[in-house]
Design a protein around this motif. Structure first.
Motif, short mmCIF file in Angstrom:
data_model
loop_
_atom_site.label_atom_id
_atom_site.label_comp_id
_atom_site.label_asym_id
_atom_site.label_seq_id
_atom_site.Cartn_x
_atom_site.Cartn_y
_atom_site.Cartn_z
N LEU A 187 27.74 1.45 20.10
CA LEU A 187 28.19 0.20 19.51
C LEU A 187 29.41 0.42 18.62
O LEU A 187 29.66 1.53 18.13
CB LEU A 187 27.07 -0.42 18.66
N SER A 188 30.16 -0.64 18.44
CA SER A 188 31.26 -0.61 17.48
C SER A 188 30.72 -0.82 16.06
O SER A 188 29.52 -1.12 15.87
CB SER A 188 32.27 -1.70 17.82
N GLY A 189 31.60 -0.67 15.07
CA GLY A 189 31.16 -0.86 13.69
C GLY A 189 30.67 -2.26 13.43
O GLY A 189 29.63 -2.46 12.78
N GLY A 190 31.37 -3.27 13.95
CA GLY A 190 30.92 -4.65 13.77
C GLY A 190 29.60 -4.92 14.46
O GLY A 190 28.75 -5.65 13.93
N GLU A 191 29.40 -4.33 15.64
CA GLU A 191 28.14 -4.54 16.37
C GLU A 191 26.98 -3.86 15.63
O GLU A 191 25.86 -4.41 15.58
CB GLU A 191 28.28 -3.98 17.79
N MET A 192 27.21 -2.69 15.05
CA MET A 192 26.14 -2.03 14.29
C MET A 192 25.76 -2.85 13.05
O MET A 192 24.59 -2.94 12.70
CB MET A 192 26.57 -0.62 13.89
N GLN A 193 26.77 -3.47 12.41
CA GLN A 193 26.46 -4.29 11.24
C GLN A 193 25.70 -5.54 11.65
O GLN A 193 24.79 -5.99 10.94
CB GLN A 193 27.74 -4.63 10.49
N ARG A 194 26.03 -6.10 12.75
CA ARG A 194 25.29 -7.26 13.24
C ARG A 194 23.84 -6.90 13.56
O ARG A 194 22.91 -7.66 13.26
CB ARG A 194 25.96 -7.83 14.49
N ALA A 195 23.65 -5.73 14.17
CA ALA A 195 22.28 -5.28 14.45
C ALA A 195 21.52 -5.05 13.14
O ALA A 195 20.31 -5.37 13.05
CB ALA A 195 22.32 -3.99 15.27
N ALA A 196 22.20 -4.54 12.11
CA ALA A 196 21.54 -4.33 10.82
C ALA A 196 21.16 -5.65 10.18
O ALA A 196 20.10 -5.76 9.53
CB ALA A 196 22.46 -3.53 9.90
N ILE A 197 21.98 -6.68 10.34
CA ILE A 197 21.65 -8.00 9.80
C ILE A 197 20.43 -8.57 10.52
O ILE A 197 19.52 -9.13 9.88
CB ILE A 197 22.86 -8.94 9.93
N ALA A 198 20.39 -8.43 11.86
CA ALA A 198 19.23 -8.91 12.62
C ALA A 198 17.97 -8.18 12.19
O ALA A 198 16.88 -8.78 12.08
CB ALA A 198 19.48 -8.73 14.12
N ARG A 199 18.07 -6.87 11.94
CA ARG A 199 16.91 -6.11 11.48
C ARG A 199 16.43 -6.61 10.12
O ARG A 199 15.22 -6.69 9.86
CB ARG A 199 17.27 -4.63 11.40
N ALA A 200 17.36 -6.95 9.21
CA ALA A 200 16.97 -7.43 7.89
C ALA A 200 16.31 -8.80 7.94
O ALA A 200 15.56 -9.15 7.03
CB ALA A 200 18.20 -7.48 6.98
N LEU A 201 16.58 -9.58 9.01
CA LEU A 201 16.05 -10.93 9.11
C LEU A 201 14.76 -11.03 9.91
O LEU A 201 14.14 -12.10 9.94
CB LEU A 201 17.10 -11.85 9.74
N ILE A 202 14.34 -9.95 10.56
CA ILE A 202 13.19 -10.03 11.47
C ILE A 202 11.90 -10.40 10.73
O ILE A 202 11.01 -11.04 11.30
CB ILE A 202 13.01 -8.68 12.22
N SER A 203 11.80 -10.04 9.43
CA SER A 203 10.58 -10.35 8.67
C SER A 203 10.68 -11.68 7.94
O SER A 203 9.78 -12.02 7.16
CB SER A 203 10.30 -9.24 7.64
N GLU A 204 11.76 -12.45 8.21
CA GLU A 204 11.98 -13.75 7.57
C GLU A 204 11.90 -13.64 6.05
O GLU A 204 11.05 -14.25 5.40
CB GLU A 204 10.97 -14.78 8.09
N PRO A 205 12.80 -12.85 5.44
CA PRO A 205 12.75 -12.64 3.99
C PRO A 205 13.19 -13.90 3.23
O PRO A 205 13.83 -14.79 3.78
CB PRO A 205 13.72 -11.48 3.77
N ASN A 206 12.88 -13.91 1.94
CA ASN A 206 13.28 -15.02 1.06
C ASN A 206 14.69 -14.82 0.50
O ASN A 206 15.32 -15.79 0.07
CB ASN A 206 12.29 -15.16 -0.09
N ILE A 207 15.14 -13.58 0.46
CA ILE A 207 16.44 -13.27 -0.12
C ILE A 207 17.05 -12.10 0.65
O ILE A 207 16.34 -11.20 1.10
CB ILE A 207 16.31 -12.95 -1.63
N LEU A 208 18.36 -12.14 0.83
CA LEU A 208 19.08 -11.09 1.54
C LEU A 208 20.06 -10.45 0.57
O LEU A 208 20.94 -11.11 0.01
CB LEU A 208 19.83 -11.66 2.74
N LEU A 209 19.93 -9.13 0.38
CA LEU A 209 20.81 -8.36 -0.48
C LEU A 209 21.75 -7.54 0.40
O LEU A 209 21.30 -6.70 1.20
CB LEU A 209 20.01 -7.43 -1.40
#
Length: 342
Positions: free
Chosen positions: A264-286
């Motif tokens: 993956l490119s750098g932008g694609e890896m960051q997008r994957a990291a954002i999807a990983r952070a959202l999988i648990s449906e958190p209340n706040i994103l840091l």
């Protein structure tokens, strides 16, 4: 032998000017009596030969010399010295010096935890570098409201990333308190922190932290794998996979489901990291420098994605960045200076 034969010896030698032994036989008593009147001078002092009843006296018909009386010379009386008085002008003493003290910076009162989704009150943090203690945060007060998009800016080393790690319970403060949804979270156990980050607080970082041996979809699903038991995960596997695909579609990675991070490119890896952070449906994103390793165009895409998630899902986003142009895209911006929030 008469008394003139007495030798005065100094260091085994006759004293200079005294009669020798040879002269003793030639000098008779009369000659000696005449010569004895001559004062023999040695080293500037009269030397008197030893002998009974021998007294030095002046020669006959010789008038003894008497020093004339000293005339008293009247010296003029010297005038008494009287110093001229020096007139010194009196200089008024200066007013006592008063140093202008710098204005005292007063910190605001501790925040009300019930008024914010997350808040930090009087938070301090220091790190030990060898024998030196380096203070980083010096009493931070920060309140974060639910659903807002907040950016935190500051110079390198100002403590903005340290503050974000404390909010995400990755580290504990030295002093102060941190609350989330009205509950104090800075003093909870490590197990409770893990649960908090896995279910309620999503985090993304500048360096992605994707697991290289897992595919993109498996990386996104990893928080669920950690949370559930093996049996529970297998039972919900289909539903989890569907949810993961939807998130990857939302971030534009549906064509990368089975790819590894090194593909993956750098932008694609960051997008994957954002999807990983959202999988648990958190209340706040840091988000800690989410665009730091990206080019300008990709950084803009990631920023647009975060803003869209904030609006559509009412997701609270707290973003740390050093880029002021990125920070201005948030609803509210605060800066950290000298370990405090301005």
């Amino acid at each position: 032998m008469g008394p003139h034969a007495i030798l005065r010896v100094r260091g085994g030698q006759p004293i200079s000017g005294g009669p020798s032994l040879e002269d003793d036989d030639r000098i008779d008593e009369e000659t000696f009596a005449t010569n004895v009147r001559d004062r023999i001078i040695h080293a500037g002092q009269p030397r008197v030969p030893a002998g009974p009843n021998l007294v030095l006296s002046p020669l006959q018909n010789e008038t003894p010399y008497v020093n004339p009386p000293e005339e008293e010379i009247a010296l003029p009386e010297a005038e008494r010295y009287e110093p001229t008085p020096v007139v010194v002008n009196e200089i008024p003493s200066p007013e006592p010096f008063q140093k202008e003290s710098a204005p005292v910076r007063t910190e605001s009162q501790p925040l009300d935890p019930d008024a914010f989704q997350m808040c930090a009150s009087g938070v301090t943090k220091s790190y030990v570098m060898g024998k030196v203690v380096v203070p980083v945060l010096k009493g931070v007060n920060l309140g974060i409201r639910e659903g807002e998009f907040l950016s935190i800016v500051g110079q390198s080393g100002s403590g903005k990333s340290t503050l974000l790690h404390l909010l995400g319970t990755l580290d504990a403060p030295d002093g102060g308190t941190i609350h989330f949804d009205g509950q104090r979270i800075d003093n909870i156990s490590s197990g409770q922190r893990d649960i908090l980050r896995n279910r309620f607080i999503g985090m993304i970082f500048q360096f992605y932290h994707l697991l290289p041996e897992l595919s993109v979809l498996e990386n996104v699903l990893s928080p669920l794998m950690i949370r559930d038991s093996a049996w529970n995960y297998l039972r919900n596997r289909s539903r989890y996979h569907q949810k993961g695909r939807e998130l990857l579609e939302a971030v534009g990675l549906t064509h990368r489901l089975k790819h590894k991070p090194n593909e993956l490119s750098g932008g694609e890896m960051q997008r994957a990291a954002i999807a990983r952070a959202l999988i648990s449906e958190p209340n706040i994103l840091l988000a800690d420098e989410p665009t730091g390793n990206l080019d300008a165009r990709t950084a803009r895409e990631i920023l647009d994605l975060l803003r869209e998630l904030n609006r559509q899902r009412n997701l609270t986003v707290v973003m740390v960045t050093h880029d002021l142009s990125i920070a201005r895209e948030a609803e509210r911006t605060v800066s950290i200076y000298d370990g405090r929030v301005d």
